[in-house]
Design a protein around this motif. Structure first.
Motif, PDB file in Angstrom:
ATOM      1  N   GLY A 168       0.804  -1.216   0.000  1.00 36.60           N
ATOM      2  CA  GLY A 168       0.000   0.000   0.000  1.00 36.60           C
ATOM      3  C   GLY A 168       0.836   1.264   0.000  1.00 36.60           C
ATOM      4  N   ARG A 169       1.948   1.251   0.729  1.00 33.27           N
ATOM      5  CA  ARG A 169       2.814   2.436   0.798  1.00 33.27           C
ATOM      6  C   ARG A 169       3.492   2.708  -0.543  1.00 33.27           C
ATOM      7  NH1 ARG A 169       4.714   6.850   1.371  1.00 33.27           N
ATOM      8  NH2 ARG A 169       5.947   7.613   3.129  1.00 33.27           N
ATOM      9  N   GLN A 170       3.792   1.632  -1.285  1.00 32.19           N
ATOM     10  CA  GLN A 170       4.496   1.768  -2.566  1.00 32.19           C
ATOM     11  C   GLN A 170       3.570   1.538  -3.763  1.00 32.19           C
ATOM     12  OE1 GLN A 170       8.885   0.148  -1.848  1.00 32.19           O
ATOM     13  NE2 GLN A 170       7.387  -1.343  -1.107  1.00 32.19           N
ATOM     14  N   TRP A 171       2.271   1.681  -3.539  1.00 32.98           N
ATOM     15  CA  TRP A 171       1.282   1.299  -4.536  1.00 32.98           C
ATOM     16  C   TRP A 171       1.529   1.934  -5.903  1.00 32.98           C
ATOM     17  CZ3 TRP A 171      -2.737  -2.219  -4.062  1.00 32.98           C
ATOM     18  CH2 TRP A 171      -3.640  -2.260  -5.137  1.00 32.98           C
ATOM     19  N   ASN A 172       1.799   3.207  -5.925  1.00 32.13           N
ATOM     20  CA  ASN A 172       1.947   3.871  -7.216  1.00 32.13           C
ATOM     21  C   ASN A 172       3.160   3.365  -7.986  1.00 32.13           C
ATOM     22  OD1 ASN A 172       1.052   6.152  -9.065  1.00 32.13           O
ATOM     23  ND2 ASN A 172       3.205   6.642  -8.769  1.00 32.13           N
ATOM     24  N   LEU A 173       4.292   3.139  -7.295  1.00 34.40           N
ATOM     25  CA  LEU A 173       5.461   2.590  -7.971  1.00 34.40           C
ATOM     26  C   LEU A 173       5.142   1.232  -8.583  1.00 34.40           C
ATOM     27  CD1 LEU A 173       8.467   3.379  -5.578  1.00 34.40           C
ATOM     28  CD2 LEU A 173       7.834   4.551  -7.695  1.00 34.40           C
ATOM     29  N   ILE A 174       4.431   0.398  -7.825  1.00 37.07           N
ATOM     30  CA  ILE A 174       4.094  -0.948  -8.302  1.00 37.07           C
ATOM     31  C   ILE A 174       3.116  -0.876  -9.469  1.00 37.07           C
ATOM     32  CG2 ILE A 174       2.996  -3.131  -7.660  1.00 37.07           C
ATOM     33  CD1 ILE A 174       3.951  -2.554  -4.762  1.00 37.07           C
ATOM     34  N   GLU A 175       2.076  -0.087  -9.305  1.00 32.89           N
ATOM     35  CA  GLU A 175       1.027  -0.003 -10.319  1.00 32.89           C
ATOM     36  C   GLU A 175       1.557   0.566 -11.633  1.00 32.89           C
ATOM     37  OE1 GLU A 175      -3.611   1.340 -10.094  1.00 32.89           O
ATOM     38  OE2 GLU A 175      -2.116   2.873  -9.607  1.00 32.89           O
ATOM     39  N   GLU A 176       2.297   1.656 -11.547  1.00 33.37           N
ATOM     40  CA  GLU A 176       2.821   2.265 -12.772  1.00 33.37           C
ATOM     41  C   GLU A 176       3.865   1.369 -13.437  1.00 33.37           C
ATOM     42  OE1 GLU A 176       3.636   6.211 -13.679  1.00 33.37           O
ATOM     43  OE2 GLU A 176       2.536   7.062 -11.967  1.00 33.37           O
TER      44      GLU A 176
END
Length: 271
Positions: A168-176
């Motif tokens: 959840g904390r790194q969600w954007n890095l993972i998603e993108e």
């Protein structure tokens, strides 16, 4: 000042902070939306945030924090905003899912979290690691919908951070990263906000490929700021998969992330 908190909804912005202030025209211009539809603006990635058909309970704080909340049940956020517009009351909309600057998909953030990943893994080994997969839950092709793509690994200090917190904390890095890695298969799902993130045991690629029951998949959820803001970024890490040929590593699973039966696999092969 009024603050309105919306309950969580999976496919739309799950909550908003509604701050009444300023002029309606100025706020509309700043957020780029009008009151003739339910568009509430965009997050840091520029994706639209909407409440198209959602109803919820709306808790409104009036004035100071010690004033009791006024609760409106089963209200449509669009109607609330339209009412504010009719009264000429200005407001701001804050997105609790907005990407924090330290997790924007930029080289400095990617390299930093990869460094933390390597440091955590060096100390804790695979016990501190989880493999990460992504899939397009709304893919029009049935086989593609059941395809879970390996996109990288997360690491965490297990004594202080949960798996859900690390993702959840790194969600954007993972998603993108998932959308860029498999831009044909997952790119559309990122744009339409239907990309799902799943976690498997660390270094379990072989077990996943061999369809062993021990290699299970667990669905992850996007977190609001209040859920991840206490997690230190040096206690988590992200190591994104690098493209290895056109195929990429992926597995076929059910909507629940479970193994498919031989018959189900055969149906997918023939579809």
């Amino acid at each position: 000042r009024y603050t309105a908190n919306m309950k969580k909804d999976l496919f739309h912005l799950s909550s908003i902070n509604l701050l009444l202030c300023g002029s309606i025209g100025g706020i509309q211009e700043a957020f780029g939306f009008g009151m003739d539809h339910s568009h509430l603006g965009t997050d840091r990635s520029g994706r639209s945030v909407t409440f198209s058909k959602m109803k919820t309970n709306l808790a409104v704080n009036v004035g100071d924090d010690d004033v009791p909340k006024q609760v409106l049940t089963d209200v449509n956020p669009k109607e609330v905003l339209e009412s504010l517009d009719e009264q000429g009351i200005g407001y701001e909309v804050e997105n609790p899912f907005a990407t924090p600057k330290e997790m924007e998909y930029k080289p400095v953030n990617i390299r930093r979290q990869q460094k933390y990943f390597e440091e955590i893994r060096m100390v804790g080994g695979s016990e501190c690691v989880n493999d990460i997969y992504a899939r397009d839950n709304g893919a029009p092709d049935k086989r593609l919908k059941q395809t879970f793509w390996f996109v990288g690994k997360v690491a965490r200090c297990t004594g202080t951070v949960s798996l859900a917190g690390a993702v959840g904390r790194q969600w954007n890095l993972i998603e993108e990263h998932a959308a860029r890695l498999r831009h044909v298969e997952l790119g559309p799902s990122f744009k339409d906000m239907r990309l799902e993130i799943w976690a498997a045991p660390g270094d379990s690629e072989m077990q996943m490929a061999q369809n062993r029951l021990s290699a299970s998949l667990q669905k992850m959820q996007r977190m609001e700021k209040s859920e991840w803001e206490s997690i230190a970024i040096d206690e988590i890490g992200w190591d994104g998969e690098l493209q290895d040929g056109d195929e990429g590593f992926r597995v076929l699973r059910s909507d629940d992330g479970l193994l498919l039966s031989p018959q189900e696999l055969s149906n997918l092969e023939s579809s």
